[in-house]
Design a protein around this motif. Structure first.
Motif, PDB file in Angstrom:
ATOM      1  N   ASP A 175      10.959   5.081  38.200  1.00 26.43           N
ATOM      2  CA  ASP A 175      10.521   3.852  37.135  1.00 26.43           C
ATOM      3  C   ASP A 175       9.481   5.336  35.837  1.00 26.43           C
ATOM      4  O   ASP A 175       9.295   4.714  34.616  1.00 26.43           O
ATOM      5  CB  ASP A 175      10.285   2.456  36.521  1.00 26.43           C
ATOM      6  CG  ASP A 175       9.044   3.071  37.045  1.00 26.43           C
ATOM      7  OD1 ASP A 175       8.228   2.856  38.061  1.00 26.43           O
ATOM      8  OD2 ASP A 175       8.421   1.480  37.383  1.00 26.43           O
ATOM      9  N   ARG A 176       9.328   5.762  36.967  1.00 30.27           N
ATOM     10  CA  ARG A 176       7.878   6.589  35.672  1.00 30.27           C
ATOM     11  C   ARG A 176       9.314   8.289  35.830  1.00 30.27           C
ATOM     12  O   ARG A 176       8.829   9.501  35.615  1.00 30.27           O
ATOM     13  CB  ARG A 176       6.996   7.241  36.677  1.00 30.27           C
ATOM     14  CG  ARG A 176       6.324   5.632  37.058  1.00 30.27           C
ATOM     15  CD  ARG A 176       4.796   6.498  37.852  1.00 30.27           C
ATOM     16  NE  ARG A 176       3.696   4.935  37.861  1.00 30.27           N
ATOM     17  CZ  ARG A 176       2.754   4.822  38.331  1.00 30.27           C
ATOM     18  NH1 ARG A 176       2.347   5.925  38.850  1.00 30.27           N
ATOM     19  NH2 ARG A 176       2.567   3.601  38.636  1.00 30.27           N
ATOM     20  N   VAL A 177      10.508   8.484  36.089  1.00 30.36           N
ATOM     21  CA  VAL A 177      11.463   9.687  35.990  1.00 30.36           C
ATOM     22  C   VAL A 177      11.984   9.702  34.824  1.00 30.36           C
ATOM     23  O   VAL A 177      12.973   8.633  34.194  1.00 30.36           O
ATOM     24  CB  VAL A 177      11.942  10.256  37.059  1.00 30.36           C
ATOM     25  CG1 VAL A 177      12.593  10.846  37.299  1.00 30.36           C
ATOM     26  CG2 VAL A 177      11.113  10.167  38.296  1.00 30.36           C
ATOM     27  N   HIS A 178      11.447  10.374  34.243  1.00 30.07           N
ATOM     28  CA  HIS A 178      12.434  10.493  32.719  1.00 30.07           C
ATOM     29  C   HIS A 178      13.369  11.679  32.533  1.00 30.07           C
ATOM     30  O   HIS A 178      12.705  12.787  32.866  1.00 30.07           O
ATOM     31  CB  HIS A 178      11.361  10.361  31.259  1.00 30.07           C
ATOM     32  CG  HIS A 178       9.967   9.455  31.277  1.00 30.07           C
ATOM     33  ND1 HIS A 178      10.816   8.069  31.177  1.00 30.07           N
ATOM     34  CD2 HIS A 178       8.867   9.331  32.236  1.00 30.07           C
ATOM     35  CE1 HIS A 178       8.866   7.221  31.795  1.00 30.07           C
ATOM     36  NE2 HIS A 178       8.500   8.227  32.071  1.00 30.07           N
ATOM     37  N   ILE A 179      14.392  11.669  32.243  1.00 25.86           N
ATOM     38  CA  ILE A 179      15.503  13.120  31.580  1.00 25.86           C
ATOM     39  C   ILE A 179      16.391  12.743  29.878  1.00 25.86           C
ATOM     40  O   ILE A 179      16.642  11.692  29.674  1.00 25.86           O
ATOM     41  CB  ILE A 179      16.807  12.133  32.370  1.00 25.86           C
ATOM     42  CG1 ILE A 179      16.997  12.381  34.050  1.00 25.86           C
ATOM     43  CG2 ILE A 179      17.518  13.615  32.304  1.00 25.86           C
ATOM     44  CD1 ILE A 179      15.789  13.218  35.342  1.00 25.86           C
ATOM     45  N   LEU A 180      15.668  13.517  29.843  1.00 23.97           N
ATOM     46  CA  LEU A 180      16.415  13.723  27.928  1.00 23.97           C
ATOM     47  C   LEU A 180      17.475  15.282  27.795  1.00 23.97           C
ATOM     48  O   LEU A 180      16.469  15.945  27.907  1.00 23.97           O
ATOM     49  CB  LEU A 180      14.585  14.595  26.943  1.00 23.97           C
ATOM     50  CG  LEU A 180      13.717  13.264  26.846  1.00 23.97           C
ATOM     51  CD1 LEU A 180      12.838  12.928  28.514  1.00 23.97           C
ATOM     52  CD2 LEU A 180      12.794  13.910  26.160  1.00 23.97           C
ATOM     53  N   PRO A 181      18.932  14.462  27.724  1.00 21.01           N
ATOM     54  CA  PRO A 181      19.829  15.635  27.837  1.00 21.01           C
ATOM     55  C   PRO A 181      19.692  16.040  26.504  1.00 21.01           C
ATOM     56  O   PRO A 181      18.689  15.825  25.977  1.00 21.01           O
ATOM     57  CB  PRO A 181      20.514  14.509  27.548  1.00 21.01           C
ATOM     58  CG  PRO A 181      20.581  13.399  28.579  1.00 21.01           C
ATOM     59  CD  PRO A 181      19.319  12.994  27.777  1.00 21.01           C
ATOM     60  N   LEU A 182      19.490  17.059  26.286  1.00 24.76           N
ATOM     61  CA  LEU A 182      19.485  18.178  25.226  1.00 24.76           C
ATOM     62  C   LEU A 182      21.080  16.995  23.900  1.00 24.76           C
ATOM     63  O   LEU A 182      21.894  17.508  24.923  1.00 24.76           O
ATOM     64  CB  LEU A 182      19.353  19.771  25.503  1.00 24.76           C
ATOM     65  CG  LEU A 182      18.907  20.526  24.694  1.00 24.76           C
ATOM     66  CD1 LEU A 182      17.752  19.672  26.262  1.00 24.76           C
ATOM     67  CD2 LEU A 182      19.468  21.669  24.639  1.00 24.76           C
ATOM     68  N   PRO A 183      20.930  17.266  22.956  1.00 29.27           N
ATOM     69  CA  PRO A 183      21.585  16.902  22.307  1.00 29.27           C
ATOM     70  C   PRO A 183      23.295  17.231  22.133  1.00 29.27           C
ATOM     71  O   PRO A 183      22.615  19.047  21.945  1.00 29.27           O
ATOM     72  CB  PRO A 183      21.046  16.238  20.983  1.00 29.27           C
ATOM     73  CG  PRO A 183      20.411  17.098  20.586  1.00 29.27           C
ATOM     74  CD  PRO A 183      19.114  17.514  22.067  1.00 29.27           C
ATOM     75  N   GLY A 184      24.269  17.484  22.151  1.00 30.63           N
ATOM     76  CA  GLY A 184      25.376  18.227  21.515  1.00 30.63           C
ATOM     77  C   GLY A 184      25.490  19.167  21.197  1.00 30.63           C
ATOM     78  O   GLY A 184      24.787  18.857  19.971  1.00 30.63           O
ATOM     79  N   PRO A 185      26.365  19.283  20.815  1.00 28.60           N
ATOM     80  CA  PRO A 185      27.190  20.548  19.684  1.00 28.60           C
ATOM     81  C   PRO A 185      26.747  19.871  18.582  1.00 28.60           C
ATOM     82  O   PRO A 185      27.426  18.920  18.052  1.00 28.60           O
ATOM     83  CB  PRO A 185      28.027  21.064  19.699  1.00 28.60           C
ATOM     84  CG  PRO A 185      28.595  21.165  21.462  1.00 28.60           C
ATOM     85  CD  PRO A 185      27.576  19.977  21.685  1.00 28.60           C
ATOM     86  N   GLY A 186      26.166  20.546  16.910  1.00 30.59           N
ATOM     87  CA  GLY A 186      26.070  19.674  16.086  1.00 30.59           C
ATOM     88  C   GLY A 186      24.713  18.717  15.629  1.00 30.59           C
ATOM     89  O   GLY A 186      24.839  18.335  14.132  1.00 30.59           O
ATOM     90  N   ALA A 187      24.741  18.009  16.788  1.00 29.66           N
ATOM     91  CA  ALA A 187      23.331  17.394  16.806  1.00 29.66           C
ATOM     92  C   ALA A 187      22.264  18.486  16.072  1.00 29.66           C
ATOM     93  O   ALA A 187      22.219  19.414  16.278  1.00 29.66           O
ATOM     94  CB  ALA A 187      22.816  16.626  17.663  1.00 29.66           C
ATOM     95  N   PRO A 188      21.119  17.707  14.982  1.00 29.42           N
ATOM     96  CA  PRO A 188      19.925  18.041  14.793  1.00 29.42           C
ATOM     97  C   PRO A 188      19.445  18.902  15.448  1.00 29.42           C
ATOM     98  O   PRO A 188      19.644  18.285  16.606  1.00 29.42           O
ATOM     99  CB  PRO A 188      19.317  17.166  13.889  1.00 29.42           C
ATOM    100  CG  PRO A 188      20.818  16.154  13.853  1.00 29.42           C
ATOM    101  CD  PRO A 188      21.091  16.673  14.614  1.00 29.42           C
TER     102      PRO A 188
END
Length: 383
Positions: A175-188
């Motif tokens: 519960d302390r592991v956080h994954i932040l995917p980069l937003p896809g094409p076209g996202a700010p």
């Protein structure tokens, strides 16, 4: 001791420089918002990562560089509230090194933060990054064996999300592991900062987000840099980290080759399939273990259909020659400009010396003494 420590370990080429530029530029603001960035500056986090991962560059590090990890820990020990540590080289840690770092930060509550990216784009960007660090390996032979490099950063050991998670998550609860995917094409572009800021507990809209942009080269520009690096390696030039950063990355790549644009490109078809397979496995691994995902996990998947691009090895000798001769012309112009500045500085110095009054003549008694000394020297030389 700090209550919570957000340990951002990369992955490399996942907007890490962008995020680090934002937080270091707003260090005082972050502190006011209850988040400490320990250390003197960003390089303390770099040398902390190298110390933790026992990179070979530590063998030639200065005393101050070697002490970075100790400085960071000492500051954390005196801190209250939240702390942020961020450097992508930490992704290269072994499982034992990862456990050692987490244990050294306890009893604080350590949270593991991984920014992630669609694997094909990550692979291509990491190869270009290796070139900016004087790399000479063609993309068809990239990344090669992790055992053959001084620090295994540009290798699947560090670029594969699943492999990194497998080594790091033994030391941190799920519960302390956080994954932040980069937003896809076209996202700010700011969306990844908004996710990151929300995770560490600050208002993203209160911070300036005009961070550093690490742009890419075209296929022929990248091949030109690779061939230049071959000559540099053969002549043992620009091998020091600072020299590479100043002359290869900043001057040659970012200021001369990147602005040319150039044709975008893909790796070889087998490499594309390997990227797709690794992405699918990583997505399945994250979903299976139930890690906290901030964003859309599907943004990490390599699309089944890709736009038409050139292959990395398709740059021709004629293209490289055109770029190289243009570079020579630019270099000559830069050298000429530097010589002009130097000559202007010399003329200004000479002019300043002309207006300085000459020293006064020596008093009479010193002239008489000088005459007697000259006379004695003359008589001695004639005997």
């Amino acid at each position: 001791m700090a209550d919570q420590i957000f340990l951002h370990i990369g992955l490399p080429k996942t907007a890490t420089t962008y995020l680090q530029t934002i937080v270091w530029n707003a260090r005082d603001q972050l502190r006011d918002d209850g988040v400490l960035l320990p250390g003197v500056g960003p390089r303390d986090h770099l040398w902390t990562a190298r110390a933790v991962c026992e990179h070979k560059v530590m063998e030639t590090a200065t005393t101050r560089q070697r002490a970075a990890w100790d400085r960071v820990r000492a500051e954390i020990a005196e801190a209250d509230g939240r702390v942020l540590l961020t450097h992508e080289f930490l992704a290269s840690a072994t499982a034992e090194q990862a456990r050692g770092m987490v244990e050294a930060l306890q009893p604080a509550e350590v949270h593991l933060v991984l920014t992630a990216r669609e694997t094909l784009g990550l692979f291509t960007a990491s190869w270009q990054e290796s070139l900016k660090n004087r790399g000479t390996r063609p993309m068809a032979d990239y990344p090669g064996s992790a055992r053959r490099v001084a620090q295994p950063v540009w290798h699947w050991h560090t670029l594969d999300l699943r492999e990194v998670l497998e080594r790091w998550t033994d030391a941190v609860p799920t519960d302390r592991v956080h994954i932040l995917p980069l937003p896809g094409p076209g996202a700010p572009r700011q969306l990844i900062w908004q996710r990151f800021a929300g995770l560490i507990g600050v208002d993203p809209s209160a911070y300036a987000t005009d961070g550093f942009v690490n742009s890419s080269m075209g296929v022929a520009e990248a091949e030109t840099l690779r061939r230049v690096n071959q000559h540099l390696v053969e002549r043992d030039l620009l091998g020091h980290r600072h020299e590479r950063g100043t002359m290869i990355r900043t001057y040659l790549a970012d200021q001369r080759l990147v602005p040319r644009g150039g044709d975008r490109f893909w790796p070889t078809p087998p490499q594309i399939e390997e990227c797709r397979t690794r992405a699918d496995r990583a997505i399945g691994y994250v979903a299976e273990h139930g890690y906290h995902v901030v964003g859309d996990l599907e943004d990490l998947r390599v699309p089944d259909r890709l736009e038409e691009r050139r292959e990395a090895g398709s740059a021709t000798d004629a293209e490289v020659a055109e770029i190289a001769t243009d570079l020579v012309a630019q270099l000559l112009g830069d050298v000429y400009a530097v010589r002009q500045e130097r000559n202007a500085a010399r003329r200004a110095l000479d002019q300043a010396l002309l207006v300085v009054p000459p020293p006064p003549p020596p008093p009479p008694r010193w002239r008489a003494l000088a005459g007697r000394v000259r006379g004695r020297l003359t008589r001695r030389s004639s005997t």
